[in-house]
Every structure is written in C-alpha cells, then in structure tokens.
Write an enzyme that holds these catalytic residues in place. Sequence first.
Site, PDB file in Angstrom:
ATOM      1  N   ALA A 146       0.079   2.404  -9.029  1.00  8.33           N
ATOM      2  CA  ALA A 146      -0.870   1.776  -8.084  1.00  8.33           C
ATOM      3  C   ALA A 146      -1.850   3.088  -7.436  1.00  8.33           C
ATOM      4  O   ALA A 146      -1.338   3.958  -7.522  1.00  8.33           O
ATOM      5  CB  ALA A 146      -0.042   1.338  -6.789  1.00  8.33           C
ATOM      6  N   ASP A 147      -2.928   2.638  -7.052  1.00  7.42           N
ATOM      7  CA  ASP A 147      -3.852   3.669  -6.307  1.00  7.42           C
ATOM      8  C   ASP A 147      -3.907   3.482  -4.890  1.00  7.42           C
ATOM      9  O   ASP A 147      -4.126   4.233  -4.128  1.00  7.42           O
ATOM     10  CB  ASP A 147      -5.241   3.513  -6.864  1.00  7.42           C
TER      11      ASP A 147
END
Length: 410
Positions: free
Chosen positions: A278-279
């Site tokens: 995830a960013d």
Amino acid sequence: MSSHTRTLEAIKFDRENIKLDILNQLLLPYSTTYISISTIEDAFQAIKLMQVRGAPAIAIVGAFSIVVDIFNYLKLENNTSKKVKELIESLDYLITSRPTAVNLANALNDIKEILKNYNESDIINKEIYEKIYNYSIKLYDEDLSNNKKIGENGLNYIINTLKNQKFKGPFSIMTICNTGSLATSGHGTALGIIRSTYESLKKDNSNEDFYLDHIYPCETRPYNQGAKLTSYELDYEKIPFTLICDNMVSSLINTLGNDKKIKNDQQIAPVKFIIVGADRVVKNGDTANKIGTFQLSTIANYFNTNKFDENKQIKFIVAAPKTTIDLNTETGDDIIIEERPANELTTLVGPQLNQQGEVGEKVTVGVATPGISVWNPAFDVTPHELIDSIVTEDPNVFVKDANGNFTLTK
C-alpha cells in the site's frame, strides 16, 4: 559503481561518513548500479524517475537526503546563509516527487515539526542537523523492525485462516508490484509476509496440514516492477514462483481452482491469498496501491462469490506499516493519484540481449502508435469492501466488523 553481483540492499547509508547511495532499480535485474545522493534535489530526481520506489523506501531516502544535504552544507566555509525557511521550502518541494505515497509526506512533515522549534529566519546549524539525523536513523531502523513484524503477523493470519477453513495440501499466493527489500529498508511488507510464510510453511518445514508451494507475481505493467524486481527477489531467495502477465490472473485462478495444472512440472496449488502492499491506507480502509491492485480484488471477489466453496476462497490482504495509514483522509475518493508520462506506457526500456544472453546497451523500443492519447495513472484505489484484512506491525490484524467496516488506528 556498477557490477553484476546481485543484491537486495536498496539503500546504503554510511552513518559515520554521512553518505547515501541507492540502488538504481531501473537497471535491474541486469545491472547492479548504485547512485550517490548528495542533495535534496538528487533525491527528488531519483524518486521522481523511480530509480528508488516503494512507499517506505522513498520516505527513508527523502529523510536521509536531507541529512546528507545539511551535512555537506555545514562543511562549507561559508555556511551561514541557509535559513530554516529555505529548508522548509525544500521539504515541500520534495513531497511533490511522489504525491500519492503518504510515507514520504509523513516523514517530511515530521521533520517540519522539528523545525517548528526554530524561527524561519534562523540559520541551519549543527543542532538542527543532529535532530534530523536522529529522526532519520530511527525511521530506518523502525521500518526494518516493523517489516519483520508484518511478516510474522501475516504468517499467523495465514495459518489461522487455513486452519479455520480446514484446508489441507499445497496452496499458492499471488502478489503485484514489488513490496520486498527493494521497496523498504529490508524484508518487505507484502513480500515480507511471503518470505516469512515460505520459511515456515514450505513443504520441508511445515508442521501443518498445508504448505506454501508457489508464488505468482504479476508483471505489473507498465513499469514492470513485478517482472523486474519481485522476480529478482524471489529468484535470489530461491522461492518457487511463476511470472504471469496482469491479464492472466483470472485464467490462472480459475485453472488452479478447477484442479488443473498450468504446467506439467507444477502441482495443483490453488491461489488462497492475494497479498499486496500500500502507498496509502485511509481512515475507512480504502487503499491506494500500484495500478492493477483494484482489479485483483474484484477478481478475487468474483471467484469467492460465484465459483469457489470455502476451501478455495481467496483472502485479499493489504500489508503495510502503520506509517502508511492516513487517518486524516476519510475515503479513497480523496486520494490524489499520480499520473505518469505517456512514454512509460508506449515504450519499453531495457538492455539488448544477444543470443548467448549477454547484456548490451540499454535501448528504448516503441510498442504503440506514436502520438496517441494515453492515460497512465500510477495507482488505483481498492475499496475497503473488497479487502479482507490489513496487516501491520501490530499483532492485532485489522479485520472488518459485522457491518463490514474497518476501525483503523495508528
């Protein structure tokens, strides 16, 4: 410096001599070349060009670049001109290099909090340097420690899930992009879970009724991080895997789920988990990650809803440190999605290989009609409804309540 010796060390920071080198990931897997980062501008370009990538890694490189920049400035004879205000402006500029990844913004905003103890007109001094140095070292060390915890927590979640399903035999895991040592300080997030799971549950080690047989990394167009980087890491660690294109996912899951082999030398090991990094994970659990992640979640949901019984259900797992959680953003609709240049989609860049497999000069090859309209977002947002769990360094894995909602904490 360049060599063909393979390495999984993406960030080299010399704590004594205050030097920062990063592995140029654009040249992998054919060349191991390190780039020296001496200024904040160097870091901006390296992050923007994706010579270093992965949300945790770019935050660490961003922080260390500030340390090196100030260190080099303080060595100058005329070091009484740079003010706190200029440094704050440089931090705001550096954040724009990759706006979707929250880790970079979080780290630089933490440094801005340090600077709030000073007037904007104050000259940058050794005291400021030491505070930023100590913060950056802590950021690096905690990321490595947290990644190992993520791996362990993900392993425990996988074991408990398979036990509850009374699953037996071999199983596979699918992933996208690169979330391993090359995207972090080490070990990785989603790929860290895969590492930890394979170490404990490979056929020769597993004490359970099930074992991890195979990994399927998606190629991850258009930048090919899965093909170039994740395959590189899996091969380096001798974890069995088969690379697939992004548009093969449904066919692969369906084939294995119907107890058919995709290759004669492989076992039938259904995909039981899709694990992604995830960013940015926002307050309700919506998750921004590499483009193509959303479609993986919809594919898993289709098979779970329409095709598979519980024994073949696919769990969709997000793996990320808590630094990636953004409680200030309510839903994924509010996430700014970075768009990349059109040429990254219409061309391919890589070294020429002769018939013997020897590496030649890097070339750019066109694969699309010149001048056409292109849409090239770097990320998409997976709705929380399609996510089964969010694994962090906290031993309590985030799962949804009876109403289908996540309650996330930092």
